[in-house]
Motif scaffolding. Structure first.
Motif, PDB file in Angstrom:
ATOM      1  N   THR A  85      -9.068   0.798   3.104  1.00 46.52           N
ATOM      2  CA  THR A  85      -8.686   1.908   2.227  1.00 46.52           C
ATOM      3  C   THR A  85      -9.879   2.409   1.428  1.00 46.52           C
ATOM      4  O   THR A  85     -10.019   3.609   1.179  1.00 46.52           O
ATOM      5  CB  THR A  85      -7.558   1.498   1.262  1.00 46.52           C
ATOM      6  OG1 THR A  85      -7.996   0.405   0.436  1.00 46.52           O
ATOM      7  CG2 THR A  85      -6.310   1.090   2.012  1.00 46.52           C
TER       8      THR A  85
ATOM      9  N   HIS B  87      -3.125   0.372  -3.793  1.00 44.51           N
ATOM     10  CA  HIS B  87      -3.164  -0.900  -3.067  1.00 44.51           C
ATOM     11  C   HIS B  87      -2.974  -2.034  -4.055  1.00 44.51           C
ATOM     12  O   HIS B  87      -3.815  -2.253  -4.931  1.00 44.51           O
ATOM     13  CB  HIS B  87      -4.497  -1.054  -2.321  1.00 44.51           C
ATOM     14  CG  HIS B  87      -4.506  -2.201  -1.358  1.00 44.51           C
ATOM     15  ND1 HIS B  87      -4.116  -2.075  -0.045  1.00 44.51           N
ATOM     16  CD2 HIS B  87      -4.831  -3.510  -1.525  1.00 44.51           C
ATOM     17  CE1 HIS B  87      -4.218  -3.245   0.564  1.00 44.51           C
ATOM     18  NE2 HIS B  87      -4.651  -4.141  -0.312  1.00 44.51           N
TER      19      HIS B  87
ATOM     20  N   THR C  88       0.846  -1.185   0.000  1.00 43.50           N
ATOM     21  CA  THR C  88       0.000   0.000   0.000  1.00 43.50           C
ATOM     22  C   THR C  88       0.884   1.237   0.000  1.00 43.50           C
ATOM     23  O   THR C  88       1.960   1.259   0.621  1.00 43.50           O
ATOM     24  CB  THR C  88      -0.958   0.006   1.208  1.00 43.50           C
ATOM     25  OG1 THR C  88      -1.826   1.127   1.119  1.00 43.50           O
ATOM     26  CG2 THR C  88      -0.208   0.086   2.525  1.00 43.50           C
TER      27      THR C  88
END
Length: 357
Positions: A121, A99, A30
């Motif tokens: 996220t 991601h 990430t």
């Protein structure tokens, strides 16, 4: 950690997230760039492959190798779109999260862990763009989900001379055949719904070992057991549940001397087409036409399987298929069309720019 270093060079804070060892799955990368301007954009991809062993080679305008189309070049499109924006200062004060999952092709379980960070996220983003392999003038507003199913049939057994008699019944194989055929007759015509009986084993005994089924029996013995395994693909949770209800009803109508049960296991949810997805498609279409690359049309959902974007499609609008074109995904001879990279990078960069204003 090539990608980690590269994203850090663009001003992102990047980290590798390990998965628990018992899951036997790779972790995820990430990278975050915090800002307050425009939409909060989530960009996703994956860094795993289905096969292994075919090394990279270039032949003219094609790049061959395992994962070249699905989705190494998609990750390249994602990265270079951000790099272009970074070099002109257009990422300043933009909110962008990248991601990259390490187990998209075979998600680790439990999903609460393997997709927990992706879902987190998504909850702090406004939209998602996914860079799976794409097409020249198409984008993905919907992807079918899939689940597994298993039928277990048991029946009276004995000498085959007694089959169909009231004391014996029809045997497990006839019952399994009835069920699968009625699935076919009942479900096959529904749009975007498919089911596939992939593995079947029947006889007097069945041995199960991991995904393998081994059956034993004799021609003069009525079969006592059958196991059938398959998948179910659907465009929405409503379609999935409706199909499951019909399948359960069919399974419950047992032939004489038999009984059957069906179980289901969720794998990937559907990315259902929404007004938000189509609004993003409209923006991508405007970007493409402004760049002189022509109109963008939505891909038929029946042409695409499930993907990571499906796990978060219920949380925010999204588009998929923004990567480069290619072929032979999940097979030997996989390739990516390198000459499509500049076009896809420009489209992605301008779309992200407009979204983050």
């Amino acid at each position: 950690m090539i990608f980690k270093n590269e994203f850090e060079s663009l001003g992102f804070t990047a980290k590798w997230i390990e998965m628990p060892a018992e899951m036997k799955r790779a972790g995820h990368l990430t990278a975050v760039r915090a800002g307050t301007k425009g939409k909060r954009v989530l960009l996703i991809g994956h860094i795993d492959t289905v096969l292994k062993g075919e090394k990279f080679r270039r032949d003219g305008k094609k790049a061959y190798g395992t994962g070249s189309a699905d989705m190494k070049t998609g990750n390249v499109v994602l990265y270079y779109a951000l790099k272009a924006l970074h070099e002109i200062g257009a990422l300043k004060d933009a909110s962008v999260i990248v991601h990259l999952t390490g187990d998209e092709e075979d998600s680790g379980t439990p999903l609460e862990i393997s997709r927990g960070d992706l879902i987190a996220t998504a909850k702090r983003s406004d939209l998602v763009l996914s860079f799976e392999n794409g097409g020249s003038n198409i984008a993905t507003v919907a992807r079918r989900g899939y689940s597994d199913w298993q039928i277990e049939v048991t029946a009276k057994t004995g000498h085959s001379s007694g089959i169909f008699k009231e004391s014996m019944g029809s045997g497990a194989i006839f019952e399994a055949a009835r069920i699968v055929n009625q699935f076919y007759e009942t479900l096959r015509s529904e749009k975007y719904l498919t089911f596939n009986p992939a593995i079947i084993a029947g006889g007097t005994e069945i041995e199960t070992k991991d995904a393998a089924l081994t059956a034993t029996g004799k021609g003069n013995v009525v079969p006592a057991k059958v196991i059938v395994r398959g998948d179910l693909r659907f465009i929405s949770e409503e379609q999935k549940e409706s199909a499951r209800t019909k399948m359960k009803e069919i399974v419950a109508r047992s032939l004489p001397g038999t009984s059957a049960k069906i179980t289901f296991r969720d794998e990937m949810p559907a990315m259902t087409p929404t007004t938000g997805n189509y609004a993003l498609l409209k923006q991508l279409d405007a970007v493409s036409q402004d760049l002189g690359f022509g109109k963008i049309e939505p891909l038929d959902p029946g042409e695409r399987g499930a993907g990571d974007i499906s796990f978060i499609a219920n949380l925010l609008p999204g588009l998929d298929g923004l990567g480069a074109t290619g072929g032979n995904a999940h097979a030997p001879g996989e390739y990516a069309d390198l000459d499509t990279l500049p076009r896809q990078i420009k489209r992605a960069a301008l779309l992200i720019y407009r979204l983050t204003r």
